[in-house]
Design an enzyme around this catalytic site. Structure first.
Site, PDB file in Angstrom:
ATOM      1  N   VAL A 126       0.856  -1.197   0.000  1.00 20.49           N
ATOM      2  CA  VAL A 126       0.000   0.000   0.000  1.00 20.49           C
ATOM      3  C   VAL A 126       0.886   1.239   0.000  1.00 20.49           C
ATOM      4  CG1 VAL A 126      -1.787   1.309   1.221  1.00 20.49           C
ATOM      5  CG2 VAL A 126      -1.787  -1.188   1.338  1.00 20.49           C
ATOM      6  N   LYS A 199      -6.037  -1.542  -2.013  1.00 15.34           N
ATOM      7  CA  LYS A 199      -5.165  -0.935  -1.002  1.00 15.34           C
ATOM      8  C   LYS A 199      -5.972  -0.415   0.193  1.00 15.34           C
ATOM      9  CE  LYS A 199      -1.688   0.238  -4.480  1.00 15.34           C
ATOM     10  NZ  LYS A 199      -1.325   1.230  -5.510  1.00 15.34           N
TER      11      LYS A 199
HETATM   12  N1  HSE Z   1      -0.424   0.828 -10.720  1.00  8.89           N
HETATM   13  C1  HSE Z   1      -0.093   1.267  -9.405  1.00  8.89           C
HETATM   14  C2  HSE Z   1      -0.137   2.791  -9.348  1.00  8.89           C
HETATM   15  C3  HSE Z   1       1.262   0.744  -9.029  1.00  8.89           C
HETATM   16  O1  HSE Z   1      -0.220   3.432 -10.413  1.00  8.89           O
HETATM   17  O2  HSE Z   1      -0.125   3.368  -8.268  1.00  8.89           O
HETATM   18  C4  HSE Z   1       1.514   0.674  -7.565  1.00  8.89           C
HETATM   19  O3  HSE Z   1       0.658  -0.198  -6.887  1.00  8.89           O
END
Ligand code: HSE
Length: 399
Positions: A126, A199
């Site tokens: 997270v 998250k």
């Molecule tokens: N795809 C996610 C972001 C990567 O853009 O925050 C990190 O978890």
């Protein structure tokens, strides 16, 4: 020296090896030291400085009594689950950046770790490098956490930032994010909100000590936002952010991921570009915010290695995260009270104002033939029912 195995030599996995090697001295001051013995990956890495440590089989890792710590940076929830479970059952602590696995099996894997006197740590899952999980589990233990509002996805924050600052429309901003390597080729998990939803489910689970399933959370992404919405926010001296939120009240937890139009005085409004931030409101401390890089090779790897240092200092013990497998029942999101920004066609204003209590301030002149209103606080369910019965509502954004 604690011997470490890295599962998956992609972006984060190679970052983990780089952090351990480059920061060897700093790490050695904080624990007995870490040494990468194995790197598990199906691919060959000819010319890589650590190619001699690359292996293609998992068994040597799980059967090697010297390996005390495993960094799982494979992603996914199938092989990563199988290997993590086997390592924990063998008494090896596992540190991960894999939010999908943590959200789905974190509670179970934490129990497995406890049963085998080792730890399952997931700081990097997270907010990338932002130390928010350790903050919740260690620093804020004297607090009742009342709400968490997070910008937990860097890709969507970048897209919104570019729409706001460069006037790009959504598709152009997404294309730019892909060209810069922020957004995946298939950006669904980011733009539809699955990634921040996972998250916030992890953070909500840690706060309530039960398992919050991300499927239970009301989720709206940013793909329907237009440049006109951004112009309205600017005219109102506000910003639009994709906010992952959980609110703890009346003994329950409300959780929702959606775009919100927030005041520019809100500290989350200054979170630009690909940055992430988590704003926690707790009863004694009041607001505290944790800000930093929510993605990227070294930022994420740093959090994984920080967990590995913690494990090295606690070999044979379990670092408890207070997460049980009992399922949390989320409160009905239709009860959540909030204000809304609503775009209404001019010919429907009278009917709208008769049905919805609005504030005096209105935003005119941003788009032809319509006006923007701010509602008084009202319950989500009541708001949706009311506007569904009205004609002339062009769109709305929660506040
Ligand atoms: N795809 C996610 C972001 C990567 O853009 O925050 C990190 O978890």
């Amino acid at each position: 020296m604690a011997e470490v195995a890295v599962l998956g030599y992609g972006t984060v996995g190679s970052g983990v090896v780089e952090v351990i090697e480059n920061n060897r001295d700093a790490i050695s001051k904080r624990c007995e030291g870490l040494h990468v013995k194995y790197i598990l990956d199906l691919r060959e890495f000819p010319g890589d400085p650590y190619e001699d440590r690359v292996i293609h089989e998992f068994d040597p890792i799980v059967n090697d009594p010297e390996i005390k710590i495993v960094c799982e940076t494979m992603g996914g929830a199938t092989f990563a689950y199988k290997y993590t479970k086997a390592c924990l059952e063998a008494g090896k602590s596992v540190c991960t950046s894999n939010k999908e696995l943590v959200e789905k099996y974190g509670a179970e894997l934490s129990r497995t770790a406890k049963e085998n006197n080792c730890s399952y740590l997931f700081e990097a899952s997270v907010g990338g490098g932002i130390p928010v999980i350790r903050t919740i589990n260690e620093a804020l233990t004297a607090e009742n956490i009342e709400s968490i509002c997070g910008i937990l996805n860097g890709t969507t924050n970048y897209i919104l930032h570019r729409m706001e600052t460069a006037g790009l429309d959504f598709d152009a901003a997404l294309k730019e994010a892909q060209e810069l390597g922020y957004a995946e080729k298939d950006p669904t998990a980011d733009i539809e909100g699955h990634d921040p939803c996972r998250k916030i489910a992890i953070l909500a689970s840690l706060v309530c000590g039960k398992k919050v399933d991300y499927e239970q959370i009301l989720m709206e992404g940013i793909k329907d936002l237009s440049i006109t919405d951004i112009k309205y926010a600017k005219a109102a001296d506000k910003s639009i952010k994709l906010i992952a939120k959980c609110e703890f009240k009346n003994g329950g937890c409300y959780s929702i991921v959606s775009p919100r139009m927030i005041d520019n005085s809100n500290p989350l409004a200054m979170v630009k570009d690909v940055f992430n931030a988590v704003l926690i409101h707790s009863d004694m401390l009041d607001d505290s915010m944790y800000y930093g890089r929510g993605a990227g090779k070294l930022a994420t790897a740093s959090a994984v290695v920080g967990d590995a240092v913690e494990c090295a200092n606690n070999i044979g013990k379990t670092i408890n995260c207070g997460w049980s497998e009992e399922k949390a029942v989320l409160s009905d999101i239709n009860e959540l009270e909030q204000s809304y920004f609503v775009r209404v066609k001019n010919e429907s204003i009278d009917a709208f104002k008769a049905a919805v209590k609005t504030k005096d301030r209105v935003i005119e002149g941003v788009a032809g033939g319509e006006t923007g209103f701010f509602t008084e606080s009202m319950a989500e369910g009541e708001f949706k029912k009311t506007i569904a019965a009205l004609n002339g509502v062009v769109g709305y954004i929660r506040m």
